[in-house]
Design a protein around this motif. Structure first.
Motif, PDB file in Angstrom:
ATOM      1  N   ASP A  78       0.863  -1.189   0.000  1.00 58.92           N
ATOM      2  CA  ASP A  78       0.000   0.000   0.000  1.00 58.92           C
ATOM      3  C   ASP A  78       0.897   1.236   0.000  1.00 58.92           C
ATOM      4  O   ASP A  78       1.122   1.879   1.029  1.00 58.92           O
ATOM      5  N   MET A  79       1.408   1.564  -1.174  1.00 58.19           N
ATOM      6  CA  MET A  79       2.409   2.615  -1.275  1.00 58.19           C
ATOM      7  C   MET A  79       1.860   3.991  -0.933  1.00 58.19           C
ATOM      8  O   MET A  79       2.541   4.807  -0.305  1.00 58.19           O
ATOM      9  N   SER A  80       0.635   4.287  -1.335  1.00 57.70           N
ATOM     10  CA  SER A  80       0.076   5.616  -1.077  1.00 57.70           C
ATOM     11  C   SER A  80      -0.095   5.861   0.423  1.00 57.70           C
ATOM     12  O   SER A  80       0.245   6.939   0.933  1.00 57.70           O
ATOM     13  N   ALA A  81      -0.617   4.852   1.149  1.00 62.50           N
ATOM     14  CA  ALA A  81      -0.782   5.010   2.595  1.00 62.50           C
ATOM     15  C   ALA A  81       0.578   5.149   3.283  1.00 62.50           C
ATOM     16  O   ALA A  81       0.754   5.986   4.177  1.00 62.50           O
ATOM     17  N   ALA A  82       1.544   4.337   2.853  1.00 54.85           N
ATOM     18  CA  ALA A  82       2.873   4.434   3.451  1.00 54.85           C
ATOM     19  C   ALA A  82       3.489   5.801   3.197  1.00 54.85           C
ATOM     20  O   ALA A  82       4.097   6.407   4.090  1.00 54.85           O
ATOM     21  N   ARG A  83       3.304   6.319   1.987  1.00 53.31           N
ATOM     22  CA  ARG A  83       3.876   7.628   1.667  1.00 53.31           C
ATOM     23  C   ARG A  83       3.271   8.715   2.534  1.00 53.31           C
ATOM     24  O   ARG A  83       3.972   9.614   3.010  1.00 53.31           O
ATOM     25  N   GLU A  84       1.955   8.660   2.753  1.00 52.60           N
ATOM     26  CA  GLU A  84       1.313   9.673   3.591  1.00 52.60           C
ATOM     27  C   GLU A  84       1.854   9.633   5.024  1.00 52.60           C
ATOM     28  O   GLU A  84       2.097  10.668   5.637  1.00 52.60           O
ATOM     29  N   HIS A  85       2.018   8.431   5.552  1.00 55.90           N
ATOM     30  CA  HIS A  85       2.560   8.307   6.916  1.00 55.90           C
ATOM     31  C   HIS A  85       3.974   8.865   6.989  1.00 55.90           C
ATOM     32  O   HIS A  85       4.315   9.613   7.923  1.00 55.90           O
ATOM     33  N   TYR A  86       4.785   8.511   6.026  1.00 56.50           N
ATOM     34  CA  TYR A  86       6.173   8.971   6.051  1.00 56.50           C
ATOM     35  C   TYR A  86       6.258  10.484   5.904  1.00 56.50           C
ATOM     36  O   TYR A  86       7.069  11.137   6.575  1.00 56.50           O
ATOM     37  N   ARG A  87       5.457  11.041   5.014  1.00 57.25           N
ATOM     38  CA  ARG A  87       5.507  12.495   4.819  1.00 57.25           C
ATOM     39  C   ARG A  87       5.037  13.233   6.077  1.00 57.25           C
ATOM     40  O   ARG A  87       5.538  14.325   6.378  1.00 57.25           O
TER      41      ARG A  87
END
Length: 458
Positions: A133-142
């Motif tokens: 789930d790349m989009s969810a992971a990206r949001e968390h990281y950002r």
């Protein structure tokens, strides 16, 4: 026994104090609401003590009743915190056990119970990344980048995500940001360094290596080797366009690694092209004594431009005695002898190495000798057939790729210092270039036949 004696003595002391207090002379007059009391002084003191104890007890009860809601709230918070820490611990275990779905659920539970704990959100992002789930992971990281405590960890996750999505430019951007925030970050420094070497930005790469802290002997040795490899790469790049600068880089590499064959070859070629034959031969003799590398012998034979095959054979005789001490020396001498049509010397040079363990290079040279000396096509074909089945000779090898020349990075993976002088395992190879040492100008000289590799790796 000592405890019992101490208790008995303490009891006797307290009883004596109480009896002494009660027996104190004098009276105390107390008037409260038309009531008068005149107890003895000792009894009055005891009464005051009893009243004080009663007041303290009553106040403790009242305070407990008043603070009960706050205590209950504190206990609830502690319980939620314990549950959150337990969920976070279970999430870590689940993620390591290969169950990212359960890890994500537990991370969310931990985040709900520990809203101020960034580790729960970071763990959820890791679980999202593992689930794809790349989009969810990206949001968390950002979101985590905004915090100074979690910025580097978030950039690490974004870097891993970018690599998983095959976005090298984005991954490099995250690595550079992480290196700016944490100069001691190993993965970020390695990523930036690898990019510099792949792009051939050697000056920036060697500056990074120079800034590295090396505390142990192994770390210092590794640092020196990386510096030497980069300096050799700089010399290789500038050998034709700026030979003096290339010579400086090659000599710097030799100061760091005195027996580094690629740097010695570059320095010797530049000396030869500048007419400094003595310097070149002196350097090559030193490297040959320590490494026995066939490329060194080949360049030593061609150190004098325009020399005949007989002159080249005589020159090799200066550094190789008969019988040769190892296979590399025997093959180099045999090659020069074949070029000079000295068939007995060629045969004598290979005689110690033509047994059952003869390599492809030895067998090929023996085929040339049989055909050139006596014209015996049958024996020549026998040696050629044997060469097909014979063990391979050492060569410059990296990541299954065989090259006729050393290169600073692997063309397959881009890894620095990947080429090693060893017997190849894979059968892949690169186009063979002329055997005359690269960059050496030999006007009027006879073209050299290919030299078979030796077995002494450097």
């Amino acid at each position: 026994m000592i405890r019992l004696a101490s208790w008995m003595i303490g009891s006797l002391v307290v009883a004596a104090l109480a009896a002494w207090m009660i027996a104190l002379p004098g009276t105390l007059t107390l008037e409260v609401a038309n009531y008068r009391m005149q107890p003895r002084l000792g009894a009055a003191i005891v009464m005051f003590l009893i009243v004080a104890l009663v007041i303290i007890f009553v106040w403790s009860l009242i305070r407990r009743v008043l603070t009960a809601p706050r205590a209950m709230a504190r206990r609830n918070r502690e319980k939620r915190r314990e549950q959150g820490v337990e969920a976070l611990s279970d999430a870590i275990v689940a993620l390591q056990a290969g169950d990212p779905a359960r890890a994500r659920a537990l991370a969310r539970e931990a985040q709900s119970r520990l809203p101020a704990n960034a580790a729960a959100r970071l763990l959820e992002a890791r679980a999202d990344l593992a689930l794809g789930d790349m989009s969810a992971a990206r949001e968390h990281y950002r979101a985590l980048i905004a915090s100074e405590k979690t910025a580097v960890a978030a950039l690490t996750g974004l870097y891993d995500q970018a690599r998983a999505q095959h976005r090298p430019e984005a991954a490099l951007t995250f690595a550079r940001k992480a290196l700016t925030l944490a100069p001691t970050s190993g993965w970020a420094a390695e990523a930036v360094f690898d990019d510099l070497t792949k792009r051939g930005q050697w000056a920036e790469a060697v500056a990074m290596v120079n800034a590295e802290a090396a505390t142990s002997r192994e770390a210092r040795a590794a640092k020196r080797r990386r510096q030497a490899v980069i300096e050799t790469a700089r010399a290789r790049e500038a050998e034709t366009s700026a030979p003096l600068s290339a010579l400086d880089h090659a000599l710097t590499a030799l100061k760091l690694l005195p027996d580094f064959v690629p740097a010695a070859l570059i320095a010797a070629r530049i000396h030869i092209n500048r007419g400094e034959t003595r310097k070149a031969m002196s350097l090559l003799r030193r490297i040959w004594r320590s490494t026995g590398h066939p490329d060194i012998a080949a360049l030593y034979a061609h150190a004098q431009p325009g020399a005949s095959a007989i002159d080249r054979l005589k020159r090799l005789g200066e550094i190789i005695e008969v019988p040769p001490p190892h296979r590399a020396a025997g093959m180099a001498l045999a090659r020069a002898a074949i070029d000079a049509y000295d068939w007995p010397l060629a045969r004598k040079a290979l005689e110690p190495f033509v047994g059952a363990d003869a390599t492809q290079g030895v067998a090929s040279l023996m085929a040339e000798i049989e055909e050139g000396q006596s014209g015996d096509q049958g024996k020549s074909r026998e040696w050629l057939a044997r060469a097909v089945r014979a063990p391979r000779d050492p060569a410059w090898t990296a990541d299954g790729l065989v090259s006729d020349e050393w290169e600073p990075i692997s063309p397959v993976t881009g890894r620095l210092d990947a080429f090693e002088w060893k017997v190849p395992v894979a059968l892949t190879g690169r186009a063979v270039q002329p055997a005359t040492p690269a960059g050496l100008q030999l006007p009027g000289a006879d073209p050299a036949l290919p030299l078979a590799p030796a077995e002494n790796p450097t």
